[in-house]
Write a protein that holds these residues in place. Sequence first.
Motif, PDB file in Angstrom:
ATOM      1  N   MET A   1      31.152  50.669 -23.076  1.00  0.00           N
ATOM      2  CA  MET A   1      30.080  51.481 -22.555  1.00  0.00           C
ATOM      3  C   MET A   1      29.599  50.911 -21.222  1.00  0.00           C
ATOM      4  SD  MET A   1      26.761  52.600 -24.621  1.00  0.00           S
ATOM      5  CE  MET A   1      25.206  52.497 -23.804  1.00  0.00           C
ATOM      6  N   SER A   2      29.442  51.754 -20.237  1.00  0.00           N
ATOM      7  CA  SER A   2      28.993  51.333 -18.908  1.00  0.00           C
ATOM      8  C   SER A   2      27.526  50.948 -18.921  1.00  0.00           C
ATOM      9  CB  SER A   2      29.186  52.465 -17.902  1.00  0.00           C
ATOM     10  OG  SER A   2      30.540  52.746 -17.736  1.00  0.00           O
ATOM     11  N   GLN A   3      27.191  49.963 -18.101  1.00  0.00           N
ATOM     12  CA  GLN A   3      25.810  49.539 -17.932  1.00  0.00           C
ATOM     13  C   GLN A   3      25.453  49.654 -16.458  1.00  0.00           C
ATOM     14  OE1 GLN A   3      26.504  45.589 -19.800  1.00  0.00           O
ATOM     15  NE2 GLN A   3      24.584  46.071 -20.852  1.00  0.00           N
ATOM     16  N   ALA A 110      31.364  47.347  -3.516  1.00  0.00           N
ATOM     17  CA  ALA A 110      32.483  46.429  -3.739  1.00  0.00           C
ATOM     18  C   ALA A 110      32.787  46.448  -5.226  1.00  0.00           C
ATOM     19  CB  ALA A 110      32.144  45.019  -3.285  1.00  0.00           C
ATOM     20  N   THR A 111      34.069  46.574  -5.544  1.00  0.00           N
ATOM     21  CA  THR A 111      34.493  46.634  -6.943  1.00  0.00           C
ATOM     22  C   THR A 111      35.558  45.573  -7.192  1.00  0.00           C
ATOM     23  OG1 THR A 111      34.052  49.012  -7.017  1.00  0.00           O
ATOM     24  CG2 THR A 111      35.484  48.116  -8.732  1.00  0.00           C
ATOM     25  N   ASN A 112      35.389  44.865  -8.287  1.00  0.00           N
ATOM     26  CA  ASN A 112      36.380  43.871  -8.705  1.00  0.00           C
ATOM     27  C   ASN A 112      36.424  43.846 -10.228  1.00  0.00           C
ATOM     28  OD1 ASN A 112      33.673  42.496  -8.430  1.00  0.00           O
ATOM     29  ND2 ASN A 112      34.821  40.855  -9.429  1.00  0.00           N
ATOM     30  N   CYS A 113      37.398  43.151 -10.763  1.00  0.00           N
ATOM     31  CA  CYS A 113      37.512  42.965 -12.204  1.00  0.00           C
ATOM     32  C   CYS A 113      37.157  41.524 -12.535  1.00  0.00           C
ATOM     33  CB  CYS A 113      38.926  43.273 -12.680  1.00  0.00           C
ATOM     34  SG  CYS A 113      39.363  45.000 -12.467  1.00  0.00           S
ATOM     35  N   SER A 114      36.284  41.370 -13.507  1.00  0.00           N
ATOM     36  CA  SER A 114      35.839  40.038 -13.914  1.00  0.00           C
ATOM     37  C   SER A 114      35.993  39.878 -15.413  1.00  0.00           C
ATOM     38  CB  SER A 114      34.361  39.827 -13.557  1.00  0.00           C
ATOM     39  OG  SER A 114      34.185  39.797 -12.175  1.00  0.00           O
ATOM     40  N   LYS A 172      27.086  48.341 -11.483  1.00  0.00           N
ATOM     41  CA  LYS A 172      27.639  49.070 -12.624  1.00  0.00           C
ATOM     42  C   LYS A 172      28.714  48.172 -13.216  1.00  0.00           C
ATOM     43  CE  LYS A 172      29.765  53.443 -13.926  1.00  0.00           C
ATOM     44  NZ  LYS A 172      30.254  54.744 -13.426  1.00  0.00           N
ATOM     45  N   ILE A 173      28.580  47.901 -14.501  1.00  0.00           N
ATOM     46  CA  ILE A 173      29.564  47.095 -15.218  1.00  0.00           C
ATOM     47  C   ILE A 173      30.141  47.988 -16.313  1.00  0.00           C
ATOM     48  CG2 ILE A 173      29.943  45.034 -16.616  1.00  0.00           C
ATOM     49  CD1 ILE A 173      27.540  43.763 -15.164  1.00  0.00           C
ATOM     50  N   LEU A 182      38.335  42.048 -19.889  1.00  0.00           N
ATOM     51  CA  LEU A 182      37.913  42.253 -18.513  1.00  0.00           C
ATOM     52  C   LEU A 182      36.999  43.456 -18.388  1.00  0.00           C
ATOM     53  CD1 LEU A 182      41.253  41.717 -16.541  1.00  0.00           C
ATOM     54  CD2 LEU A 182      39.427  40.059 -16.936  1.00  0.00           C
ATOM     55  N   VAL A 183      36.148  43.412 -17.364  1.00  0.00           N
ATOM     56  CA  VAL A 183      35.286  44.539 -17.030  1.00  0.00           C
ATOM     57  C   VAL A 183      35.402  44.812 -15.536  1.00  0.00           C
ATOM     58  CG1 VAL A 183      33.619  44.173 -18.907  1.00  0.00           C
ATOM     59  CG2 VAL A 183      33.276  43.035 -16.700  1.00  0.00           C
ATOM     60  N   ARG A 184      35.080  46.028 -15.153  1.00  0.00           N
ATOM     61  CA  ARG A 184      35.032  46.393 -13.736  1.00  0.00           C
ATOM     62  C   ARG A 184      33.574  46.274 -13.297  1.00  0.00           C
ATOM     63  NH1 ARG A 184      37.181  51.187 -13.909  1.00  0.00           N
ATOM     64  NH2 ARG A 184      39.234  50.466 -13.294  1.00  0.00           N
ATOM     65  N   VAL A 185      33.354  45.528 -12.222  1.00  0.00           N
ATOM     66  CA  VAL A 185      32.015  45.330 -11.689  1.00  0.00           C
ATOM     67  C   VAL A 185      31.951  45.991 -10.319  1.00  0.00           C
ATOM     68  CG1 VAL A 185      30.295  43.648 -10.917  1.00  0.00           C
ATOM     69  CG2 VAL A 185      31.748  43.134 -12.901  1.00  0.00           C
ATOM     70  N   THR A 186      31.000  46.902 -10.157  1.00  0.00           N
ATOM     71  CA  THR A 186      30.775  47.531  -8.859  1.00  0.00           C
ATOM     72  C   THR A 186      29.365  47.186  -8.410  1.00  0.00           C
ATOM     73  OG1 THR A 186      32.257  49.367  -9.411  1.00  0.00           O
ATOM     74  CG2 THR A 186      30.726  49.701  -7.571  1.00  0.00           C
ATOM     75  N   THR A 187      29.285  46.592  -7.232  1.00  0.00           N
ATOM     76  CA  THR A 187      27.991  46.258  -6.633  1.00  0.00           C
ATOM     77  C   THR A 187      27.750  47.262  -5.505  1.00  0.00           C
ATOM     78  OG1 THR A 187      28.344  43.925  -7.119  1.00  0.00           O
ATOM     79  CG2 THR A 187      26.629  44.455  -5.517  1.00  0.00           C
ATOM     80  N   MET A 188      26.560  47.853  -5.487  1.00  0.00           N
ATOM     81  CA  MET A 188      26.214  48.857  -4.487  1.00  0.00           C
ATOM     82  C   MET A 188      25.001  48.389  -3.699  1.00  0.00           C
ATOM     83  SD  MET A 188      24.867  52.755  -5.084  1.00  0.00           S
ATOM     84  CE  MET A 188      26.466  53.484  -5.409  1.00  0.00           C
ATOM     85  N   VAL A 189      25.103  48.489  -2.381  1.00  0.00           N
ATOM     86  CA  VAL A 189      23.974  48.204  -1.506  1.00  0.00           C
ATOM     87  C   VAL A 189      23.687  49.461  -0.692  1.00  0.00           C
ATOM     88  CG1 VAL A 189      23.132  46.815   0.420  1.00  0.00           C
ATOM     89  CG2 VAL A 189      24.502  45.741  -1.384  1.00  0.00           C
TER      90      VAL A 189
END
Length: 193
Positions: A1-3, A110-114, A172-173, A182-189
């Motif tokens: 589930m996305s957060q 920016a999106t990455n997998c963590s 958004k995780i 793994l999860v996809r992390v998107t940071t938005m500014v």
Amino acid sequence: MSQIFGDFRQDLPESEQCLMISFSPCSVPLQQRWCNNGLSADFVANYLATFFPCNKDDPNSLKRQAHLKSTVSYIANELLENATKFHDENTTASIQLGTYLIQNLVILLATNCSSIRVANQLELVIEKLINSEPEELYIQHLEMLAEDENYLGSGLGFLTIIHDYFAKIGWKIEPLPSEVNLVRVTTMVQVRV
């Protein structure tokens, strides 16, 4: 589930100016990717500046364009550094940097997998950022840095973006169906220019 945390917009219009860049984490060593972050950030800043042409007879237009370039370059570089630093080396998924221009609002993503462990640590940083007064937290981080030059200042880059550029920031995780750990992390500014 996305957060969703902070100021994260999910309603980005498809018709607006958009630029997306993908970086393959496997193509070059981490140190070389790290060096390329600044070049990529400058490219994005220069690209966006073309939408705000200078009028040589108007000094304010020159200042505005210079401010835009420096703002976007700093934020994009900070986002890319975090995405690169916290990208899980066991995945072949790409790191992505995106930018949208909606009138005078620049949105950088920016999106990455963590790993889930790294994402949980990020959530603690996010919680502190969201539940604290940015000015006080910024000063605390600067004081810690003055006391210990090796202090990494978890979240200091995000704080600088909020404090110095008056930007909104969100995350958004979301789980990756194909990767259990793994999860996809998107940071938005979001920043007004």
